[in-house]
Design a protein around this motif. Structure first.
Motif, PDB file in Angstrom:
ATOM      1  N   ALA A  27      37.617 -56.428  25.050  1.00 20.51           N
ATOM      2  CA  ALA A  27      36.190 -56.897  24.876  1.00 20.51           C
ATOM      3  C   ALA A  27      35.003 -55.593  25.101  1.00 20.51           C
ATOM      4  N   SER A  28      35.472 -54.683  25.848  1.00 16.94           N
ATOM      5  CA  SER A  28      34.698 -53.390  26.223  1.00 16.94           C
ATOM      6  C   SER A  28      34.850 -52.363  24.993  1.00 16.94           C
ATOM      7  N   PHE A  29      35.595 -52.480  24.136  1.00 20.11           N
ATOM      8  CA  PHE A  29      35.781 -51.351  23.183  1.00 20.11           C
ATOM      9  C   PHE A  29      34.778 -51.259  22.460  1.00 20.11           C
ATOM     10  N   HIS A  30      34.085 -50.317  22.416  1.00 19.64           N
ATOM     11  CA  HIS A  30      32.859 -49.969  21.403  1.00 19.64           C
ATOM     12  C   HIS A  30      32.567 -48.828  21.534  1.00 19.64           C
ATOM     13  N   ILE A  31      33.161 -47.999  20.185  1.00 15.70           N
ATOM     14  CA  ILE A  31      32.961 -46.560  19.799  1.00 15.70           C
ATOM     15  C   ILE A  31      32.462 -46.648  18.599  1.00 15.70           C
ATOM     16  N   THR A  32      31.107 -46.028  18.250  1.00 11.83           N
ATOM     17  CA  THR A  32      30.453 -46.018  17.047  1.00 11.83           C
ATOM     18  C   THR A  32      30.387 -44.779  16.460  1.00 11.83           C
ATOM     19  N   VAL A  33      29.981 -44.907  15.242  1.00 13.71           N
ATOM     20  CA  VAL A  33      29.879 -43.449  14.551  1.00 13.71           C
ATOM     21  C   VAL A  33      28.647 -43.339  13.953  1.00 13.71           C
ATOM     22  N   GLU A  34      27.691 -42.358  13.863  1.00 14.01           N
ATOM     23  CA  GLU A  34      26.346 -42.007  13.234  1.00 14.01           C
ATOM     24  C   GLU A  34      26.384 -40.750  12.666  1.00 14.01           C
ATOM     25  N   ASP A  35      25.474 -40.895  11.420  1.00 16.83           N
ATOM     26  CA  ASP A  35      25.109 -39.433  10.962  1.00 16.83           C
ATOM     27  C   ASP A  35      26.382 -39.029  10.108  1.00 16.83           C
ATOM     28  N   ALA A  36      27.294 -39.654   9.494  1.00 16.13           N
ATOM     29  CA  ALA A  36      28.422 -39.204   8.653  1.00 16.13           C
ATOM     30  C   ALA A  36      27.704 -38.509   7.393  1.00 16.13           C
ATOM     31  N   GLN A  37      28.331 -37.342   7.439  1.00 12.21           N
ATOM     32  CA  GLN A  37      27.954 -36.468   6.204  1.00 12.21           C
ATOM     33  C   GLN A  37      28.934 -35.971   5.389  1.00 12.21           C
ATOM     34  N   PHE A  38      28.930 -35.739   4.123  1.00 16.67           N
ATOM     35  CA  PHE A  38      29.800 -35.203   3.320  1.00 16.67           C
ATOM     36  C   PHE A  38      29.473 -33.602   2.871  1.00 16.67           C
ATOM     37  N   VAL A  39      30.351 -32.785   3.371  1.00 13.84           N
ATOM     38  CA  VAL A  39      29.990 -31.332   3.148  1.00 13.84           C
ATOM     39  C   VAL A  39      31.134 -30.825   2.326  1.00 13.84           C
ATOM     40  N   ALA A  40      30.388 -30.643   0.832  1.00 12.80           N
ATOM     41  CA  ALA A  40      31.423 -30.248  -0.247  1.00 12.80           C
ATOM     42  C   ALA A  40      31.701 -28.372   0.321  1.00 12.80           C
ATOM     43  N   GLY A  41      33.146 -28.229  -0.096  1.00 13.30           N
ATOM     44  CA  GLY A  41      33.330 -26.722   0.172  1.00 13.30           C
ATOM     45  C   GLY A  41      33.236 -26.033  -1.293  1.00 13.30           C
ATOM     46  N   ASP A  42      33.763 -24.935  -1.328  1.00 16.81           N
ATOM     47  CA  ASP A  42      33.506 -24.197  -2.439  1.00 16.81           C
ATOM     48  C   ASP A  42      34.492 -24.177  -3.841  1.00 16.81           C
ATOM     49  N   LYS A  43      35.453 -25.240  -3.527  1.00 19.21           N
ATOM     50  CA  LYS A  43      36.369 -25.769  -4.451  1.00 19.21           C
ATOM     51  C   LYS A  43      37.493 -24.851  -4.656  1.00 19.21           C
ATOM     52  N   THR A  44      37.474 -23.774  -3.743  1.00 15.81           N
ATOM     53  CA  THR A  44      38.768 -22.782  -4.087  1.00 15.81           C
ATOM     54  C   THR A  44      39.385 -22.525  -2.887  1.00 15.81           C
ATOM     55  N   GLU A  45      38.522 -22.148  -1.670  1.00 16.32           N
ATOM     56  CA  GLU A  45      39.223 -21.715  -0.392  1.00 16.32           C
ATOM     57  C   GLU A  45      38.493 -22.667   0.735  1.00 16.32           C
ATOM     58  N   VAL A  46      37.309 -23.101   0.557  1.00 15.68           N
ATOM     59  CA  VAL A  46      36.875 -23.773   1.592  1.00 15.68           C
ATOM     60  C   VAL A  46      37.017 -25.144   1.356  1.00 15.68           C
ATOM     61  N   VAL A  47      37.610 -26.243   2.421  1.00 18.22           N
ATOM     62  CA  VAL A  47      37.764 -27.543   1.858  1.00 18.22           C
ATOM     63  C   VAL A  47      36.608 -28.234   2.245  1.00 18.22           C
ATOM     64  N   ASP A  48      36.513 -29.365   1.864  1.00 20.08           N
ATOM     65  CA  ASP A  48      35.490 -30.480   1.579  1.00 20.08           C
ATOM     66  C   ASP A  48      35.661 -31.037   3.085  1.00 20.08           C
ATOM     67  N   THR A  49      34.572 -31.537   3.845  1.00 21.06           N
ATOM     68  CA  THR A  49      34.473 -32.117   5.205  1.00 21.06           C
ATOM     69  C   THR A  49      33.578 -33.099   5.286  1.00 21.06           C
ATOM     70  N   VAL A  50      33.794 -33.841   6.515  1.00 18.81           N
ATOM     71  CA  VAL A  50      32.824 -34.841   6.645  1.00 18.81           C
ATOM     72  C   VAL A  50      32.505 -34.782   8.194  1.00 18.81           C
ATOM     73  N   LYS A  51      31.089 -34.494   8.511  1.00 22.42           N
ATOM     74  CA  LYS A  51      30.638 -34.122   9.557  1.00 22.42           C
ATOM     75  C   LYS A  51      30.143 -35.599  10.305  1.00 22.42           C
ATOM     76  N   ALA A  52      30.295 -35.807  11.586  1.00 22.80           N
ATOM     77  CA  ALA A  52      29.864 -37.110  12.145  1.00 22.80           C
ATOM     78  C   ALA A  52      29.571 -36.882  13.519  1.00 22.80           C
ATOM     79  N   ILE A  53      28.824 -37.939  14.179  1.00 22.77           N
ATOM     80  CA  ILE A  53      28.730 -38.025  15.642  1.00 22.77           C
ATOM     81  C   ILE A  53      29.481 -39.221  16.133  1.00 22.77           C
ATOM     82  N   ILE A  54      30.282 -39.111  17.082  1.00 23.52           N
ATOM     83  CA  ILE A  54      31.201 -40.256  17.455  1.00 23.52           C
ATOM     84  C   ILE A  54      30.662 -40.529  19.161  1.00 23.52           C
TER      85      ILE A  54
END
Length: 130
Positions: A27-54
């Protein structure tokens, strides 16, 4: 792009929630996520990521938690990643960054961040003095 994906559950078990302690944890389980953003990599060496606040807005602190991230375009799953969150304390907000590999796009339409915590494992719950 990703053509097929398979999810396999290797270790699982059903558990009936019986005790008052289990019911309170659920009943008390409440984990939220905010400000999820996709950050594209350079398509060769830097991977695509998602940044968020949990945010752990539960009454419990956990030794181990995870966040599973999935990104979509036109309801098509493009990538999935997972981030481990150690010592996730009650009331804490934590910035996470999850790698997704190199995806064939520079933007996505939908981001899903799903917190995973074993709330029924008493060993995963930190004691107040931890």
């Amino acid at each position: 792009p990703l053509q097929t994906a398979t999810i396999t559950a290797r270790v699982w078990s059903w558990r009936k929630i019986r005790s008052i302690i289990d019911k309170e944890r659920l009943a008390s389980f409440h984990i939220t996520v905010e400000d999820a953003q996709f950050v594209a990599g350079d398509k060769t060496e830097v991977v695509d990521t998602v940044k968020a606040i949990i945010h752990n807005d539960t009454a419990f602190s956990y030794w181990n938690a995870e966040a599973v991230v999935a990104v979509y375009t036109n309801d098509q799953l493009l990538g999935v990643g997972e981030t481990k969150i150690d010592q996730f304390k009650s009331g804490e907000k934590r910035a996470i960054e999850t790698g997704l590999g190199i995806l064939p796009v520079n933007e996505v339409q939908r981001i899903e961040v799903t917190p995973k915590v074993n709330i029924f494992d008493a060993g995963n719950i930190m004691q107040l003095d931890s």
